[in-house]
Design an enzyme around this catalytic site. Structure first.
Site, PDB file in Angstrom:
ATOM      1  N   ARG A  19       0.828  -1.204   0.000  1.00  0.00           N
ATOM      2  CA  ARG A  19       0.000   0.000   0.000  1.00  0.00           C
ATOM      3  C   ARG A  19       0.860   1.250   0.000  1.00  0.00           C
ATOM      4  NH1 ARG A  19      -3.273  -2.132  -2.531  1.00  0.00           N
ATOM      5  NH2 ARG A  19      -4.616  -3.704  -1.634  1.00  0.00           N
ATOM      6  N   CYS A  20       0.257   2.331  -0.443  1.00  0.00           N
ATOM      7  CA  CYS A  20       0.886   3.642  -0.518  1.00  0.00           C
ATOM      8  C   CYS A  20       1.491   3.976   0.850  1.00  0.00           C
ATOM      9  CB  CYS A  20      -0.173   4.662  -0.902  1.00  0.00           C
ATOM     10  SG  CYS A  20       0.419   6.358  -0.987  1.00  0.00           S
ATOM     11  N   PRO A  21       2.705   4.454   0.867  1.00  0.00           N
ATOM     12  CA  PRO A  21       3.583   4.878  -0.222  1.00  0.00           C
ATOM     13  C   PRO A  21       4.651   3.851  -0.597  1.00  0.00           C
ATOM     14  CG  PRO A  21       4.454   5.770   1.791  1.00  0.00           C
ATOM     15  CD  PRO A  21       3.225   4.938   2.173  1.00  0.00           C
ATOM     16  N   ASP A  46      -2.126  -1.186  -5.676  1.00  0.00           N
ATOM     17  CA  ASP A  46      -2.721  -0.151  -4.833  1.00  0.00           C
ATOM     18  C   ASP A  46      -3.357   0.886  -5.755  1.00  0.00           C
ATOM     19  OD1 ASP A  46      -3.407   1.816  -3.040  1.00  0.00           O
ATOM     20  OD2 ASP A  46      -1.382   2.169  -2.313  1.00  0.00           O
ATOM     21  N   ASP A  52       0.100   8.234  -8.013  1.00  0.00           N
ATOM     22  CA  ASP A  52       1.408   8.453  -7.387  1.00  0.00           C
ATOM     23  C   ASP A  52       2.581   8.380  -8.360  1.00  0.00           C
ATOM     24  OD1 ASP A  52       0.091   8.733  -5.004  1.00  0.00           O
ATOM     25  OD2 ASP A  52       0.659   6.763  -4.210  1.00  0.00           O
TER      26      ASP A  52
END
Length: 82
Positions: A19-21, A46, A52
């Protein structure tokens, strides 16, 4: 802008399930180790990755080559420009 005729990735970075980041951090660590002009393909499922990676490339002076699907997984090609 494309700096090389080839968009074939020299390496695939598997960030599926992260998951981010984390996918962007992994790409940011790996891309500088590749030769200038090389393409890094990042597998990342994600939903934030679609936003992103292009934003990170703009901020860091790298090229966002493409968003694509590889074996039904979202993938992002990034080219090292500097």
């Amino acid at each position: 802008m494309t700096t090389s005729a080839s968009s074939d990735p020299v390496e695939v970075l598997d960030c599926l399930g992260q998951r981010c980041p984390l996918p962007v951090i992994a790409a940011a660590r790996r891309l500088p180790e590749l030769p200038i002009g090389a393409v890094l393909r990042v597998l990342a499922d994600d939903p934030a990755a679609a936003i992103d990676f292009p934003a990170w490339c703009r901020m860091r002076g790298q090229e966002f080559v493409a968003a694509l699907s590889v074996d039904n997984s979202p993938a992002y090609d990034l080219r090292r420009l500097q």
